[in-house]
Design an enzyme around this catalytic site. Structure first.
Site, PDB file in Angstrom:
ATOM      1  N   HIS A 312       0.854  -1.183   0.000  1.00  0.00           N
ATOM      2  CA  HIS A 312       0.000   0.000   0.000  1.00  0.00           C
ATOM      3  C   HIS A 312       0.889   1.232   0.000  1.00  0.00           C
ATOM      4  O   HIS A 312       1.941   1.230   0.627  1.00  0.00           O
ATOM      5  CB  HIS A 312      -0.906   0.004   1.244  1.00  0.00           C
ATOM      6  CG  HIS A 312      -2.046   0.940   1.118  1.00  0.00           C
ATOM      7  ND1 HIS A 312      -1.934   2.270   1.419  1.00  0.00           N
ATOM      8  CD2 HIS A 312      -3.306   0.737   0.678  1.00  0.00           C
ATOM      9  CE1 HIS A 312      -3.097   2.856   1.182  1.00  0.00           C
ATOM     10  NE2 HIS A 312      -3.940   1.954   0.736  1.00  0.00           N
ATOM     11  N   ASP A 369      -7.916  -5.268  -0.127  1.00  0.00           N
ATOM     12  CA  ASP A 369      -8.407  -6.137  -1.205  1.00  0.00           C
ATOM     13  C   ASP A 369      -8.073  -7.606  -1.006  1.00  0.00           C
ATOM     14  O   ASP A 369      -8.551  -8.451  -1.764  1.00  0.00           O
ATOM     15  CB  ASP A 369      -7.817  -5.675  -2.547  1.00  0.00           C
ATOM     16  CG  ASP A 369      -8.326  -4.306  -2.939  1.00  0.00           C
ATOM     17  OD1 ASP A 369      -9.533  -4.081  -2.769  1.00  0.00           O
ATOM     18  OD2 ASP A 369      -7.527  -3.467  -3.378  1.00  0.00           O
TER      19      ASP A 369
END
Ligand code: ACO
Length: 442
Positions: A312, A369
């Site tokens: 991320h 996700d």
């Protein structure tokens, strides 16, 4: 609520060609220092270069706070864990858009407005017939949301006066569009929204109800969907939200700005990763479960493969959403009395990656996700609808950010600078005398 920017007495010093310039430093609510470079070019003639905006703030915002090192995520000052446990998605949407949790009365009115605007203009329904079979649902969603500005143009003149109406309309209509696009892709009759159902129950009913097999709303599934949407509801200045703000900054209407955000979210490095994770897990499973081969591929600098659902831009420790989702995954499968080998596979991959030097050194942890697709699958949502689900969840965040931008006295059209590295003045050659493009023209 009115939040003021806090300026520190301390200044940042920048030396260019021996001359010292002082730049103001602002402080966030949590004490992070932010150097204000807005006067840099006018004072020094210089601009900054920051690929991917790794270090560049484009606005001051009071909506979402996240601390990537500590793994903290708050909406309007409330911890994501508390909101996911205690609130419905509609309450959280109200919170993000209006800044405060709703009273019972405010929530009732907001829901009534959403019910009022849930139906789509019948002419819009023809849109669905014109998309070729197999059209990606994200494409249908983005096009249809853009078209809302044609069907409902009342906001163009004074958007902030109409914002409650537009927000309610978008939240309820995007849900209807998402379900209709799924029904159309299957060639099934459309199921219209029901005012007696909650937001998520309504969506599930529109997705799965059939004249021959009425859908039975399961509170476990409704609760799981509510949580999923809350976890996706905002994430400060990510790629799609920054897109909504950038497009909106040119005074583009809310519907068109959000349509642009949906397109940005579609990418596999952003919201499209939830579908990519599921496809990756399915592929590994079908090939016999050798996930270590894929971990090696992800580590290989000569291989473009990435472990989807890992890493991320901001989180350099656990993404708090992924922790909640991992537990939710277990809870949903257990309550529905189901098992999914892909969940076991995902857990094994996580375990190995979290102890692998490559991932540890780069602070790569599971992101939002990584587990969401397994829950979507358990509640019956197909892979190609996962990113649509993300968009549905992110909607209140986009609306809140767009509204905040319109309300901001410092709002200006977004217009980044660049480092020009092309040729200087070139000699013009008339078309008849031109050869293939080469250095001799420079
Ligand atoms: N698998 C393998 N290696 C990775 C991964 C991954 N998933 N993510 C990052 N890396 C490596 C990069 O190769 C790079 O290695 P290097 O330093 O040896 O060159 C290093 O980690 C840093 O990666 P960057 O791409 O520079 O990090 P950035 O902040 O630009 O990208 C991103 C973040 C796009 C999320 C990235 O981690 C990624 O591609 N992840 C996979 C896709 C994904 O899951 N996206 C969803 C993110 S959450 C969201 O948007 C909702």
């Amino acid at each position: 609520m009115d939040f003021k920017k806090k300026m520190l007495a301390e200044k940042a010093k920048l030396i260019i060609d021996g001359k010292t310039y002082e730049l103001p430093i602002l402080e966030s609510s949590y004490g992070e220092k932010v150097i204000d470079i807005s006067s840099l070019r006018s004072r020094t003639g210089c601009v900054t270069l920051d690929y991917g905006f790794m270090n560049t703030g484009s606005c001051a915002s009071a909506i979402t706070y996240l601390d990537g090192e500590k793994g903290i995520l708050n909406y309007r000052g409330y911890a994501i864990e508390t909101l996911a446990d205690e609130c419905s998605f509609v309450e959280v949407s109200y919170l993000l858009i209006n800044g405060c949790l709703p009273t019972e009365n405010e929530l009732r009115n907001f829901k009534m407005m959403m019910n009022k605007y849930a139906l789509m203009h019948e002419d819009m329904i023809h849109f669905f017939d014109r998309f070729p079979p197999g059209s990606p649902p994200m494409s249908i969603l983005s096009s249809t949301v853009n078209a809302l500005s044609v069907f409902y143009p009342e906001m163009i003149d004074n958007p902030l006066e109409q914002i409650d109406k537009m927000a309610a309309r978008l939240l309820s209509k995007v849900r209807t569009v998402a379900a209709f696009s799924y029904k159309k892709s299957l060639g099934q009759p459309l199921t219209y929204p029901r005012p007696d159902y909650s937001y998520c129950a309504n969506f599930l009913n529109m997705m799965f109800d059939l004249p021959v097999a009425p859908y039975e709303v399961d509170p476990v599934i409704v609760n799981a969907l509510d949580k999923l949407l809350i976890l996706h509801a905002d994430h400060e200045q990510n790629c799609s939200t920054a897109t909504v703000r950038l497009v909106g900054s040119a005074q583009v209407n809310l519907y068109a700005s959000i349509s642009a955000g949906i397109s940005a979210l579609w990418g596999a490095l952003h919201g499209g990763a939830n579908q990519a994770v599921m496809e990756m897990l399915e592929r590994i499973y079908l090939e016999g479960g050798d996930y270590k081969k894929y971990i090696e591929k992800a580590k290989d600098p000569d291989d473009s493969f990435r472990l989807f659902g890992f890493g991320h831009r901001v989180y350099k420790s656990h993404d708090p959403r992924s922790r909640i989702l991992k537990n939710l995954c277990d809870e949903v499968l257990h309550t529905l009395n189901r098992s999914d080998p892909l969940l076991d596979l995902a857990k094994e991959i996580e375990e190995v990656a979290l102890h692998d030097d490559y991932f540890v050194k780069r602070n790569l942890y599971p992101n939002v996700d990584f587990y969401s697709g397994i829950i979507y699958k358990a509640i019956g949502i197909p892979n190609d609808m996962f990113t649509v689900m993300f968009a549905l969840g992110r909607l209140p965040g986009w609306i809140a950010q767009w509204k905040e931008m319109w309300d901001d006295e410092n709002w200006r059209i977004g217009r980044p600078r660049q480092l020009y590295i092309g040729p200087k003045q070139r000699r013009f050659v008339p078309i008849g005398a031109r050869n293939v493009c080469d250095e001799k023209y420079s």
